[in-house]
Design an enzyme around this catalytic site. Structure first.
Site, PDB file in Angstrom:
ATOM      1  N   HIS A 180       0.013  -2.243  -2.559  1.00  0.00           N
ATOM      2  CA  HIS A 180       0.052  -1.408  -1.542  1.00  0.00           C
ATOM      3  C   HIS A 180      -0.755  -0.130  -1.541  1.00  0.00           C
ATOM      4  O   HIS A 180      -0.527   1.075  -0.934  1.00  0.00           O
ATOM      5  CB  HIS A 180       1.610  -0.902  -1.008  1.00  0.00           C
ATOM      6  CG  HIS A 180       2.569  -2.130  -0.782  1.00  0.00           C
ATOM      7  ND1 HIS A 180       3.124  -3.005  -1.526  1.00  0.00           N
ATOM      8  CD2 HIS A 180       2.674  -2.632   0.583  1.00  0.00           C
ATOM      9  CE1 HIS A 180       3.769  -3.869  -0.596  1.00  0.00           C
ATOM     10  NE2 HIS A 180       3.621  -3.568   0.445  1.00  0.00           N
ATOM     11  N   GLU A 204      -2.750 -14.257   7.893  1.00  0.00           N
ATOM     12  CA  GLU A 204      -3.969 -13.460   8.048  1.00  0.00           C
ATOM     13  C   GLU A 204      -5.333 -14.138   8.281  1.00  0.00           C
ATOM     14  O   GLU A 204      -6.147 -13.611   9.052  1.00  0.00           O
ATOM     15  CB  GLU A 204      -4.291 -12.504   6.837  1.00  0.00           C
ATOM     16  CG  GLU A 204      -3.364 -11.441   6.498  1.00  0.00           C
ATOM     17  CD  GLU A 204      -1.790 -11.927   6.427  1.00  0.00           C
ATOM     18  OE1 GLU A 204      -1.456 -12.909   5.724  1.00  0.00           O
ATOM     19  OE2 GLU A 204      -0.914 -10.731   6.219  1.00  0.00           O
TER      20      GLU A 204
END
Ligand SMILES: Cc1ncc(C[n+]2csc(CCOP(=O)(O)OP(=O)(O)O)c2C)c(N)n1
Length: 813
Positions: A602, A535
């Site tokens: 999540h 990322e």
């Protein structure tokens, strides 16, 4: 070291056709630059120790390698380096000695200090890539340096993107067009990185090294190895205490791509010139990453002005550093190669001292002269006030402090005048009126020196993008939300040759939610691109590409993984315009998705994390995919960075398919009233809109009328102050989201109640409805008891009405 004049001249200069006289002049010119740079370090430290500057960190001990690197740095190339690189900057003509001192003194004038306009501490280098209007200059006609940041290793992710841009410019024929000529000459540009040996311990270094090896980009990393990271020696930093040895597995072989790896000694001028010439030639022509491990460097004055290296270096080490000082060794070599004698070199050193002394003085005078006239004017006005005031004795006492001040800080002036105005608060006089008026205007201008360019101030600023309405046919088909995005991205890719999407699973399968499905096959794997799981360097890749004129959309697969990239987003991207005072921009668009899934990793909606760390990046939180597409289109029409958080539960929800994909533009900072009502204003965004809608319906059944507002964009927030207009009508307000308590709801409350002066219209306390403090638990029950649902919103609003009118709304539970 002995070498013939001929072999020396071949080694030193990239251009082996030069005459011996030219070669000699080049060597002596290098020696001059090295000596001037050293003098700048020595004098810089003195300025700090005598109180003229606050902090100093210098490039002494690293001069000679940087001369060699500068020789192969060409127009169009980019540097992404760190605070030791002053010699390179001098040698390439990207920094003058006077500018070096202007930065040490924090001179807040971009003409005097073009890198940061007094906003960053010394040693933070940058060139101005933009003109006065914030438009790109011709980057191929000049040498470029991206803007340094302090966190060690933080220059690496951006370096990847700077190098990757060359690859795209070389390999994508669609970029071989007039409009891109100012960014690249056929992709021949090299991105030069520098990093200290200890900083190679950072994850960002390894992530970047791996990614550049995978991508095979023209990235040239130099590790300046002086054996220490402040006081901590290499044995605590690097396995085997040798970064090139442990990176040997990355080395290119006959069969496999990889790196060219070179080592050289930081004091060996001809050796350094040779490896840089050889390494950069390969890097530039073959587009292969190259690592230069420059060993045996020194740090004659220690790490910075904050401490002395005698505390942690042994006597033997200090003696070795003295003997292997790179300038001393360069001098020895010049003499042994009979290029010049002692007298000539003494002359160069003496001249360097003088040049640097003069440049320092000029920088100091320029800094003070710019403020002196402001002091003179203020003192005149204060004298006039004293003549008309009963407080003259006290005024003069305060003014005496100003008279004594020799270092002319605007801060001192502001403090004095504020105190004087307090003294005369009960008086009125003409002199007082004049002083107040001058003070207000002067204070505004002074604040502007430090409080400007947080966002783009160009004609392409996101707030100046003209909205374009979404259009539908008479019988618009209903499609999955993800298809709305796909159609939009298809249209964008078709229209914008400089646009590319990249991230994990973005390429071949078209994204985990299929928003780019089929688009790699249609536009190629240089437009819609898979990346590794990394990322921080996905964001760095985007920053570097954007700095070189491309329009990248970097995808972070889920909002929950943004923290891996947060440091780069915050320290590099968000403050880029600010820290260069509008000298650089990186209009990177970040695409991610969040809210309403389940489970600890999540489901996140860490909006306050973003709001607190990403000022300078627009934070957009659409409630459906049509809005999301409208935001992408707006951002891509602007020259600013932004992040779009797509609502995760919206990809399969039906939406009308617009007629003008890629064209419609949603204005940022403008909320939308979803339902009008009279009793309570409900303010929310993103996936919570749908839940709030459900609650609004249920509340209407009990006779409560709600005005539901979708803010749509958190940064900027309701620029037209429309929410307070709703509050004027309802006099009650509830802020809802699924961030932590005191997170983005507190931010929205501050904006409406304080900034928009909503407190004036409140009949009841403002309420926030949020998720719990803990991360949301997994499963439907876990979700229900962790995040706000329609019942929670119903209850909060109903209770608010109960407090207001208990008869009409008796308590339920
Ligand atoms: C992320 C981060 N951690 C810590 C620091 C504090 N710091 C500044 S420089 C430095 C040492 C860096 O050493 P090295 O990379 O070898 O470079 P050198 O200064 O020796 O050239 C440290 C720990 C920082 N600036 N950033």
């Amino acid at each position: 070291m002995h070498m013939s004049k001929e072999s020396a001249s071949r080694t030193i200069s990239e251009d082996s056709t030069i005459s011996y006289e030219e070669f000699r002049a080049e060597v002596l010119n290098d020696y001059r630059i090295a000596c001037e740079s050293r003098q700048a370090s020595l004098l810089g430290r003195k300025e700090v120790l005598t109180g003229k500057a606050k902090f100093g960190i210098f490039g002494d001990g690293k001069e000679v390698a940087q001369l060699a690197m500068a020789k192969v740095f060409r127009d169009g190339d980019f540097r992404s380096g760190y605070y030791r690189d002053q010699t390179f900057m001098f040698a390439t003509g990207l920094l003058t000695i006077q500018e070096f001192f202007a930065q040490l003194y924090a001179h807040p004038d971009p003409v005097a200090e073009p890198a940061t306009a007094g906003r960053a501490m010394n040693g933070h280098y940058a060139t101005r890539l933009l003109d006065e209007q914030g438009r790109w200059k011709d980057l191929t006609a000049m040498k470029n340096s991206s803007a340094d940041i302090s966190p060690t290793g933080g220059q690496m992710p951006r370096l990847l993107g700077l190098a990757y841009a060359s690859r795209l410019y070389r390999n994508n024929p669609e970029l071989n067009k007039e409009q891109f000529r100012k960014f690249s000459s056929g992709g021949n540009e090299v991105a030069f990185g520098t990093i200290g040996d200890a900083s190679t311990s950072e994850g960002l270094f390894f992530e970047t090294i791996n990614a550049a090896g995978v991508l095979q980009v023209p990235m040239a990393v130099s590790v300046w190895d002086d054996g220490y990271g402040i006081s901590v020696p290499a044995k605590y930093q690097t396995t085997k205490q040798n970064i090139s040895e442990i990176l040997a597995g990355f080395e290119r072989t006959e069969e496999k791509d990889g790196y060219f790896i070179f080592t050289a000694k930081g004091w060996d001028y001809p050796g350094l010139c040779e490896v840089y010439e050889k390494g950069i030639a390969k890097c530039r022509s073959l587009h292969v990453p190259v690592l230069f491990h420059i060993q045996e460097m020194t740090q004659p004055q220690g790490h910075s002005t904050s401490g002395s290296h005698e505390r942690y270096k042994s006597k033997e080490r200090l003696a070795w550093e003295d003997e292997y000082d790179c300038i001393r060794k360069m001098r020895e070599w010049i003499i042994s190669a009979s290029i010049a004698d002692d007298a000539k070199l003494d002359e160069i050193e003496a001249a360097a001292k003088k040049t640097v002394g003069e440049a320092r003085k000029n920088a100091w005078d320029a800094m003070n002269n710019s403020i002196r006239s402001e002091f003179t004017k203020a003192k005149e006005l204060v004298d006039a006030l004293a003549m008309q005031s009963g407080q003259a004795v006290f005024i003069n006492k305060i003014k005496a402090a100003l008279d004594k001040s020799t270092d002319f800080e605007r801060r001192d002036l502001a403090v004095c005048i504020s105190k004087i105005l307090r003294l005369v608060r009960y008086e009125s006089s003409e002199a007082k009126t004049i002083l107040i008026s001058w003070f207000k205007s002067w204070r505004g201008q002074s604040a502007w020196l430090y409080d400007s360019n947080q966002y783009s101030e160009s004609d392409e600023a996101a707030l100046k993008v003209k909205p374009v309405a979404v259009e539908y046919g008479d019988e618009a088909s209903l499609v999955d939300g993800r298809e709305v995005l796909q159609a939009n991205h298809d249209a964008l890719l078709k229209r914008m040759p400089d646009l590319l999407f990249f991230g994990e699973d973005v390429g071949s399968i078209g994204g985990v939610n299929q928003t780019l499905a089929g688009l790699q096959a249609k536009y190629g794997d240089h437009r819609v691109i898979d990346t590794g799981i990394r990322e921080a360097t996905i964001i760095g890749q985007g920053i570097g590409l954007a700095l070189r004129g491309l329009r990248p959309v970097a995808e972070i697969q889920y909002l929950d993984y943004l923290p891996y990239a947060l440091q780069i987003l915050s320290d590099d991207l968000a403050c880029l315009q600010y820290r260069t005072r509008g000298g650089q921009k990186a209009p990177l668009v970040i695409s991610t998705r969040g809210h309403r899934l389940e489970g600890i990793w999540h489901s996140g909606s860490p909006m306050a994390m973003m709001l607190g760390s990403m000022r300078g990046i627009h934070v957009l939180v659409p409630r459906n995919m049509t809005q999301a597409a409208g935001f992408y289109n707006t951002l891509l029409a602007s020259d600013e960075p932004g992040i779009v958080v797509e609502p995760l539960n919206g990809y399969r929800t039906k939406e009308k398919l617009p007629l003008n994909p890629g064209e419609y533009r949603l204005p940022i900072g403008i909320p939308e009233i979803m339902t009008t009502g009279d009793d309570v204003t409900i303010v929310t965004y993103g996936a919570c809109c749908r839940i709030a809608q459900e609650a609004v319906q249920q509340l209407s059944e009990t006779g409560i009328s709600c005005e539901l507002i979708d803010v749509r964009s958190l940064l900027p927030f309701d620029i037209g102050h429309s929410i307070v207009e709703s509050l004027k009508k309802t006099n009650k307000i509830v802020f809802i989201d699924e961030d932590v308590p005191g997170g983005a709801t507190a931010y929205m409350m501050q904006q409406v109640i304080e900034l928009q002066e909503g407190f004036r219209y409140l009949d009841a306390k403002p309420v926030t409805v949020t998720a719990k403090e803990h991360r949301p638990a997994y499963g439907s029950d876990g979700d229900y008891f962790s995040k706000p649902g329609a019942e929670d919103i119903f209850e909060a609003v109903y209770n608010l009405m109960h407090g207001y009118d208990p008869q009409e709304f008796p308590s339920i539970i």
